[in-house]
Design an enzyme around this catalytic site. Sequence first.
Site, PDB file in Angstrom:
ATOM      1  N   HIS A 138      -1.237   3.387  -3.652  1.00  0.00           N
ATOM      2  CA  HIS A 138      -1.806   3.801  -4.938  1.00  0.00           C
ATOM      3  C   HIS A 138      -2.148   2.446  -5.740  1.00  0.00           C
ATOM      4  CE1 HIS A 138       1.984   2.463  -6.706  1.00  0.00           C
ATOM      5  NE2 HIS A 138       2.690   3.136  -5.897  1.00  0.00           N
ATOM      6  N   GLU A 143       6.918   8.647  -1.915  1.00  0.00           N
ATOM      7  CA  GLU A 143       7.328   7.372  -1.548  1.00  0.00           C
ATOM      8  C   GLU A 143       9.001   7.647  -1.122  1.00  0.00           C
ATOM      9  OE1 GLU A 143       7.607   4.310  -0.720  1.00  0.00           O
ATOM     10  OE2 GLU A 143       6.777   3.075  -2.307  1.00  0.00           O
TER      11      GLU A 143
END
Length: 237
Positions: free
Chosen positions: A18, A92
């Site tokens: 990201h 994550e």
Amino acid sequence: MAGTPTNRRTMRLLLVRHGQTPSNVAGLLDTGHPGPGLTALGARQAAAIPDALSERVIDGIAVSNLVRTHQTAAPLAEHRQLEPVELDGFREVEAGDLEMSDRHEDHVVYLETVFAWGGGNLTRRMPGGPYGTEFVARFDDAVAKIASRGWQTAVVISHGAAIRSWTSIRAEGVDLDAMAYTPLENTGLVEVEGDPENGWHYVGMSAGPLGGHVLADELADDPTGESVAEERADAES
């Protein structure tokens, strides 16, 4: 990128980290849901992705359940007229007891844990967080779900530690030391090919932002995309 394609490889995964978040800048282990959005630089990094991938055929886009991946995917999704698929397995690696820490000592523990998994020690646990077996199972499940869609090339907007750890665990041909010691900057790319049944082969990594070095932030204290060596050095200084 260098690679060794074979006839049995059926799918390409373009695993893109990201764009930059305020927590990346501040050096925080910020892995919780829904997480922060992008900084102004992160938005520019995301906006550069469509041009950077303009020569690639893309059949689908997947994102995690964290805000920053949705915002990173938005320009590419609009450009290609594709609706991103949200899969929380791409989130994550949870930091557990280390969540929101800005201490380099904790960053070292975090990174050494995820790369211990990459080296085969899946029974090691993130302090107060998941075991490697739990992480790889949910990431594998997300990969299997997009593979089942029949996409030949998929862009997956995920997270720095998750991408590097899963690739180290699952892809043949990875130099584990290089993966651990090469920072994956925001909107950096790791590419693999294969399928869930036959396995995955490492194609290569573009560690810097897809839009080029002008979109890098040399001053950000970025724990989940950092080199293990750099975090150790900062912890010892």
